[in-house]
Each structure stands twice: as structure tokens, then as C-alpha cells.
Design a protein around this motif. Structure first.
Motif, short mmCIF file in Angstrom:
data_model
loop_
_atom_site.label_atom_id
_atom_site.label_comp_id
_atom_site.label_asym_id
_atom_site.label_seq_id
_atom_site.Cartn_x
_atom_site.Cartn_y
_atom_site.Cartn_z
N ARG A 201 0.91 -0.96 0.31
CA ARG A 201 0.15 0.49 -0.25
C ARG A 201 0.50 1.01 0.14
O ARG A 201 2.06 1.14 1.08
CB ARG A 201 -0.67 -0.18 0.97
N ASN A 202 0.50 2.15 -0.56
CA ASN A 202 1.39 3.86 -0.73
C ASN A 202 0.49 4.83 0.03
O ASN A 202 -0.72 4.89 -1.10
CB ASN A 202 1.78 3.61 -2.08
N THR A 203 0.40 5.27 0.46
CA THR A 203 0.01 6.38 1.34
C THR A 203 1.29 7.70 1.38
O THR A 203 2.00 8.14 2.09
CB THR A 203 -0.71 6.05 2.65
N TRP A 204 -0.20 8.99 0.64
CA TRP A 204 0.26 10.35 0.38
C TRP A 204 -0.46 11.32 1.65
O TRP A 204 -1.68 11.28 2.03
CB TRP A 204 0.00 11.29 -0.68
N ASP B 12 -4.70 25.72 0.31
CA ASP B 12 -5.85 24.95 -0.23
C ASP B 12 -7.00 25.19 -0.98
O ASP B 12 -7.77 26.07 0.22
CB ASP B 12 -5.50 23.35 0.60
N SER B 13 -7.74 24.63 -1.60
CA SER B 13 -8.66 25.36 -2.21
C SER B 13 -10.37 24.92 -1.73
O SER B 13 -10.85 25.46 -1.50
CB SER B 13 -9.14 25.69 -3.99
N ASP B 14 -9.71 23.21 -1.33
CA ASP B 14 -11.01 23.09 -0.75
C ASP B 14 -11.26 22.84 1.07
O ASP B 14 -11.52 22.14 1.62
CB ASP B 14 -10.82 21.39 -0.91
N ILE B 15 -10.35 23.87 1.19
CA ILE B 15 -10.64 24.59 3.23
C ILE B 15 -11.65 25.74 3.01
O ILE B 15 -12.00 26.18 2.56
CB ILE B 15 -9.22 25.07 3.39
N PRO B 16 -12.61 25.15 4.23
CA PRO B 16 -13.58 25.68 3.93
C PRO B 16 -13.13 27.70 4.73
O PRO B 16 -12.02 27.16 5.90
CB PRO B 16 -14.48 25.67 4.77
N GLU B 17 -13.95 28.05 4.31
CA GLU B 17 -13.52 29.47 5.24
C GLU B 17 -13.40 29.34 6.75
O GLU B 17 -12.55 29.93 7.63
CB GLU B 17 -14.89 30.89 5.16
N GLU B 18 -14.79 28.62 7.63
CA GLU B 18 -14.36 28.41 8.84
C GLU B 18 -13.73 27.05 9.30
O GLU B 18 -14.39 26.16 8.77
CB GLU B 18 -16.15 28.72 9.62
N THR B 19 -12.59 27.07 9.69
CA THR B 19 -12.08 26.34 9.63
C THR B 19 -11.84 25.71 10.66
O THR B 19 -11.50 26.29 12.13
CB THR B 19 -11.01 25.70 8.86
N SER B 20 -11.93 24.68 11.58
CA SER B 20 -11.49 24.13 12.78
C SER B 20 -10.29 23.02 12.79
O SER B 20 -9.09 23.01 11.62
CB SER B 20 -12.47 22.99 13.61
N GLU B 21 -9.47 22.66 14.19
CA GLU B 21 -8.56 22.23 13.89
C GLU B 21 -9.22 20.79 13.30
O GLU B 21 -7.39 19.83 13.05
CB GLU B 21 -8.36 22.00 15.94
N GLU B 22 -9.81 20.56 12.88
CA GLU B 22 -9.89 18.85 12.49
C GLU B 22 -9.25 19.19 10.86
O GLU B 22 -9.23 18.36 10.82
CB GLU B 22 -11.35 17.98 12.98
N ASP B 23 -10.26 20.64 10.71
CA ASP B 23 -10.12 20.97 9.06
C ASP B 23 -8.74 20.40 8.87
O ASP B 23 -8.38 19.64 7.46
CB ASP B 23 -10.61 21.73 8.80
N MET B 24 -7.80 20.91 9.43
CA MET B 24 -6.10 21.16 9.16
C MET B 24 -5.71 20.08 9.78
O MET B 24 -4.64 19.97 9.01
CB MET B 24 -5.79 22.57 10.07
N ARG B 25 -6.43 18.89 9.86
CA ARG B 25 -4.86 17.84 9.76
C ARG B 25 -4.85 16.81 8.47
O ARG B 25 -5.28 17.36 7.61
CB ARG B 25 -5.54 16.96 10.45
N PRO B 26 -4.02 16.58 8.91
CA PRO B 26 -3.48 15.56 7.51
C PRO B 26 -4.60 14.62 6.69
O PRO B 26 -4.86 14.19 7.05
CB PRO B 26 -1.60 15.01 7.59
N ARG B 27 -4.23 14.48 5.11
CA ARG B 27 -5.52 14.35 4.59
C ARG B 27 -4.41 13.23 4.06
O ARG B 27 -3.32 13.06 3.97
CB ARG B 27 -5.56 14.55 3.27
N HIS B 28 -4.59 11.26 4.64
CA HIS B 28 -4.29 10.14 4.03
C HIS B 28 -4.88 9.97 3.22
O HIS B 28 -5.90 9.48 3.18
CB HIS B 28 -4.72 8.70 4.93
N ILE B 29 -4.05 9.72 1.41
CA ILE B 29 -5.00 9.56 0.79
C ILE B 29 -3.37 8.44 -0.39
O ILE B 29 -2.79 8.20 -0.12
CB ILE B 29 -4.28 10.26 -0.62
N ASN B 30 -4.36 6.97 -0.67
CA ASN B 30 -4.21 6.07 -0.96
C ASN B 30 -3.98 6.30 -2.61
O ASN B 30 -4.46 6.10 -3.48
CB ASN B 30 -5.22 4.76 -1.12
N ILE B 31 -2.38 5.97 -3.45
CA ILE B 31 -2.74 6.85 -4.67
C ILE B 31 -2.28 5.37 -5.11
O ILE B 31 -1.95 5.94 -6.12
CB ILE B 31 -0.94 7.89 -4.57
N GLY B 32 -3.12 3.87 -5.09
CA GLY B 32 -2.36 3.15 -6.07
C GLY B 32 -0.74 2.51 -6.19
O GLY B 32 0.48 3.16 -5.26
#
Length: 588
Positions: A500-503, A511-531
């Protein structure tokens, strides 16, 4: 020059002596290449091979380098012989990397030097070295692009270049082939670090010259007739050993017909039927039924198929002989035209050499019921910078390449080994200290992946976990297999875990997908399986977590056996280039 065939049987003492003398030539070439090279790939990772070849181009002997190189280098030597014929003279050295000319994939550059008889001025041997160069151009740094669909995207292709002509190094020709020509293809760059490549190629030339000196000394000691006579005896010994192996397979299995099939992650089958002639001790390996050429880069040149087969034959032998051309004399290999294993001239092949080759080995060993599948992958990681800007202007950069270990398959009487390069790769991974010192990389984790090996009476080896953080923005690519199809177990053993390869992508305010009102959880790293095959631009602070496959298990486990899981683990011991250097210094 024709090889003088022996008129009588070999002296067993001289046979052993010449086998070791020939191997010592290749070993000395390898030491020279490692000591004089400059790149991490060759000096630390040892991604190179050196070998000695007969005047007809057949492999005579080698040191235990990279099997995928050794089996296919003979194709390259023979191609150059046909191309240049009797034009070669003392002081000439040839350079090639084209899969069409006996190469494996483009980063593997082969340097070939003819050895001439002092009296007749005829070619009596060839010395050759093949090294993996970290960048030779192409669409991505590292020249192992996961997304390549033709060979032009993978970097510089050289069918034949006389890199040394009458003792003069052709620097202009090297720059033309390595820098100018690859950059002519849309989206591609020339070599991103030509100085390192030039230096390593000179190291290969020097290593070949070392081999020329040593084999010439052996001829002076024993005479050319005796040396070539025992060269023939050594090949004949290997041939007879393989014939005995094939007869034993029929006796133990009770049949002369064997078959196996396995699949790449995209579903492409690699199918094999083996028919053994017990009386002759010969076999036909027919890959009929293998899938067609693929649009990606998992196509494997014919030379790579032969490398995989000769490796399997040698690996199944229970005798100590050099890997040489005699191992394939009793074997006929049939490959359908235009299939995955015989691709068209412009097909992309960079993954075929490192991934498909491993699957071919798994299929051959499965047909012979030799052992469970190993990780079936080399987990090819590349990263770097450079290329072209929006105006097409070249941007200086650099590239790094490494392969990552996994688990080996178990067999009847042994557990698999954890955290090793398996089968026909046999390279090292880059030392963490060297990696962090030379590149903007921070390694957070590097260790075994517990429980990833298949369970059985004999357990498969565990894969590894390697996680690193980039300290500046760079292009990162992974080319891997066994992400959707697990390494198989045999005789009732369980399959291993897939890789497995995870980014781990840091969230940033821009980042364009972060809403204007962001919580601490919103700023946590994303784990993306890149295949299994992907290239991404990673920003500073991003991480890549690579979990490699284990090896398959063998046999039905005994009751309560799973409670004991450490049987196949060995005590830790220091290894790597720094340890070897300390040991060498202590020996003076």
C-alpha cells in the motif's frame, strides 16, 4: 574467434580453479566500479553488474550481482557484435541501453569492452558492466515514470555508441545522446544530472579495463587454448546440472507437464506451460496465453524473460556453479509475438524490467512447485526536481531512485526472510544517513511490517514500512505491484498481505478545499491512497508511507503454530555501506 572445444574430460581441480578465476575477474570489476563511481545508486545501492563473456557473446561467469542484468547482458553483447562485426579494434568501448538491442530498461546503461589476443588481434573475450543511472531524462525525475506509455517518455535511448574510439572518450556524443536528444520529445527533459552520469560511465569503462587486464593475465598464465577449453567445460557443467534438475522434477512430480498462471495488478495474465523431455533432460517453456502488450510500462523485453528463466534454473540447482549460458542450453523458450513479453519497438518498458520480471519468476517457480510467491515487486521510488518551464526551457535539477525490500516466499523446509530484496533484483536500499545528508528528505520510519508474511507450516517473510517526509517541494513517483493481488501461498499456505502507498498530505491555508471557517480537525493531514503507480507533487512537510508486500506461506500450519511467530526472524546485525567501510578499515 571460434571457441576451442575440449577433446577430453576436464580435470576437476582445474575446473574449480577456472570457475573461481573467472568469477574473481567479475568480482574485481565490481569492486573497481563501486570504488570509482560517484552516484548513490552505484556506490551505495550496488545497482550494477559485471561479467565476462565468450567471443560468441555467451555469458561465461559473473559475481553475485543483479540477476536481471546478467541474464540479459548476453543479448546486448551479441547485438553489438552483429552491428559492428570486425570493425572493433583495441581501444574501442561500446555503450548501449536500448531494450531493442538487448537492454532491460533505459536507466540500465551497458558498457562493453572487447578483449583482443595479443598475437592474432582477434577478439577472445568481452568484459561488460551494466549500471542503473538515477536519471537519463524523460518526463519525470528519476527516469522511471509510472505514467509512461511509450519509450520516448522514459529518457535517452542508445542503440549503440562507441563511447571510447581508439582510446578517446566521446564526450560530445554522450551529451548529444543523453541531454539533447531526449529533450526533443514533447514534455521530456534531457539528463538532469549529466555530470554524475558521465562520471559513473567512466567508472564502468575503468572497471571493464580492469577485467581486460585480469583475463589477459589468466591467458598469459595458462595459454588461450587451455582457458577457452575450461570456459567450455564450465558451460557444459552448468548444462548437465540443469538437465539433471529437469529429470529429477519429472521423477518427483510424476509428470512431465507443468503449468502455472499469475496476474499483474491490472489483470494481465502471465501464463506458462512446461513440457519436459526426461530422456534428453530438456524442457520447452511456452508462454502462450500471456496477455497482449499493455499501454503502460509493464511490457518486458525478451531479454528480461530470458534473465528470469536463467535465474530460476540456477536458483533451483543444489550445486555451486557460476551462473552462465550453459544453464539455458537445455531450455527452449517460446514467447508469442506482440504479447506483454515481446512488445513492439516503441512500447514503454521501465516497469517490465523491475516488476513484470518478478512476476515471471513467481510463475516459473510456481510451475515447478519450488516455493511460495515472494513480494513480487521492487517498490520503485523516485523523486527529484527539474524539467522544463512553461516556455520549454530546460530547468536544472536532480533525481534519486531506490527500490524497497519486502518479504520472500517460504518453501518446503524453510521460512521466508523478512525485509529483503528478492529474486532478480538483489540491490540494496539507500542508507538513511546518506539519503538524508545528500537529499532534502527526512526518513521517519524504516522497519519490518509485522504480520505481512503469509502463514503456513513455513511462514512467509514480512514486508517493510518506509515513511519519509520531503523538506522541499518535489515530484515523487512510485512504481509498484502486488497492490491489488496478494503474493500466493502454496501447499495450503496462506497468501501474504498486499502492499500500500499512502500520501500524507499536509493541509495548507491556500488549499482550495478548506472552508472559510476551519476547525482544528479540518487542518489535520489527509491520508490518500495513491495506488500502485502514481506520480504526485509533494509540498514541504508532506509524507509518503510505503508498506511493501510480504512473502507467501507454505504448507498447512500445525495446530497452535500461529501462536509462535518469531521462528523465521534472525538476530539483528549491522549492515550497509558504513558498516562495510568500518570493517574494511579494521582489516588494514
Amino acid at each position: 574467434m571460434a571457441v576451442t572445444k575440449p577433446s577430453s574430460g576436464p580435470d576437476p581441480i582445474l575446473l574449480t580453479l577456472f570457475a573461481n578465476r573467472f568469477m574473481s575477474v567479475a568480482e574485481a570489476m565490481g569492486r573497481s566500479l563501486q570504488q570509482t563511481s560517484i552516484s548513490t545508486n552505484i556506490k551505495e545501492r550496488l545497482d550494477f553488474s559485471c561479467a565476462l563473456f565468450a567471443p560468441d557473446g555467451d555469458l561465461v561467469a559473473n559475481a553475485p550481482f543483479i540477476p536481471i542484468h546478467l541474464g540479459s547482458m548476453s543479448f546486448a553483447v551479441k547485438y553489438q557484435m552483429k552491428l559492428h562485426g570486425k570493425e572493433l579494434k583495441d581501444g574501442d568501448v561500446l555503450m548501449t541501453n536500448s531494450p531493442h538491442a538487448g537492454g532491460s530498461h533505459l536507466p540500465d546503461i551497458t558498457i562493453i569492452t572487447p578483449v583482443f589476443d595479443k598475437g592474432t588481434n582477434e577478439i577472445i573475450f568481452f568484459t561488460a558492466s551494466r549500471g542503473h543511472h538515477a536519471d537519463i531524462g524523460g518526463i519525470l525525475p528519476g527516469s522511471m515514470p509510472p505514467t509512461s506509455v511509450n519509450i520516448f517518455e522514459e529518457g535517452a535511448e542508445i542503440v549503440s555508441l562507441k563511447i571510447v574510439n581508439d582510446g578517446m572518450f566521446d564526450k560530445k556524443g554522450l551529451y548529444e545522446y543523453m541531454v539533447e536528444k531526449p529533450a526533443q520529445y514533447p514534455g521530456s527533459s534531457g539528463c538532469r544530472n549529466i555530470k554524475d552520469v558521465e562520471s559513473d560511465i567512466k567508472a564502468q569503462i575503468a572497471a571493464n579495463h580492469k577485467g581486460v587486464q585480469l583475463i589477459t593475465a589468466i591467458v598469459d598464465d595458462y595459454s588461450l587454448e587451455t582457458v577457452q577449453e575450461y570456459m567450455y567445460h564450465i558451460r557444459n557443467n552448468a548444462e548437465n546440472s540443469v538437465r539433471s534438475l529437469l529429470r529429477d522434477v519429472v521423477k518427483k512430480s510424476g509428470t512431465n507437464l507443468l503449468s502455472a498462471v499469475d496476474y499483474l495488478d491490472d489483470g494481465t495474465p502471465i501464463q506458462l506451460k512446461v513440457e519436459i523431455n526426461e530422456e534428453e533432460g530438456s524442457a520447452v517453456l511456452d508462454f502462450e496465453g500471456t496477455g497482449c502488450e499493455v499501454r503502460g510500462n509493464l511490457n518486458a523485453p525478451i531479454s528480461v524473460v530470458h534473465s528470469a528463466v536463467i535465474y530460476c534454473m540456477r536458483a533451483m540447482l543444489n550445486v555451486d556453479i557460476p551462473l552462465n549460458a550453459g544453464c539455458l542450453v537445455p531450455i527452449e523458450i517460446k514467447i508469442p509475438k506482440k504479447c506483454l513479453l515481446s512488445p513492439s519497438r516503441t512500447a514503454a518498458v521501465c516497469g517490465g524490467n523491475v516488476l513484470t520480471s518478478q512476476r515471471i519468476v513467481d510463475v516459473v517457480l510456481k510451475a515447478f512447485h519450488a516455493c511460495a510467491a515472494s513480494q513480487g515487486c521492487t517498490n520503485n521510488l523516485t523523486f527529484g526536481t527539474g524539467g522544463k518551464d512553461k516556455n520549454g526551457t530546460a530547468i536544472a535539477g536532480w533525481g534519486y531512485y531506490e527500490t524497497i525490500a519486502g518479504g520472500s516466499g517460504s518453501g518446503p523446509g524453510w521460512h521466508g526472510t523478512s525485509g529483503v530484496h528478492t529474486h532478480i533484483t538483489n540491490t540494496r536500499i539507500g542508507d538513511v544517513e546518506i539519503l538524508e545528508r545528500r537529499y532534502p528528505i527526512l526518513v521517519h520510519r524504516f522497519g519490518l511490517r509485522p504480520g505481512s508474511g503469509g502463514k503456513g507450516k513455513w511462514n512467509g517473510g514480512d514486508g517493510v514500512i518506509r515513511e519519509f517526509e520531503v523538506m522541499q517541494g518535489m515530484q515523487v513517483s512510485i512504481l509498484s505491484e502486488r497492490r491489488t493481488r496478494a503474493p500466493y501461498g502454496m501447499a495450503g499456505g496462506e497468501p501474504a498481505m498486499m502492499g500500500r502507498n499512502t500520501w500524507v498530505k499536509q493541509r495548507r491555508a491556500e488549499d482550495s478545499d478548506i472552508p472559510e471557517e476551519t476547525s482544528e480537525e479540518d487542518m489535520r493531514p489527509r491520508h490518500i491512497n495513491i495506488g500502485g503507480k502514481a506520480t504526485v507533487f509533494m509540498g514541504k512537510g508532506d509524507r509518503l508511507l510505503i508498506e511493501t508486500p510480504g512473502g507467501g506461506g507454505w504448507g498447512m500450519p500445525d495446530e497452535g503454530q500461529f501462536e509462535t511467530t518469531d521462528e523465521h526472524k534472525h538476530p539483528w546485525e549491522a549492515r550497509g555501506s558504513l558498516t562495510e567501510r568500518a570493517a574494511a578499515q579494521a582489516g588494514f
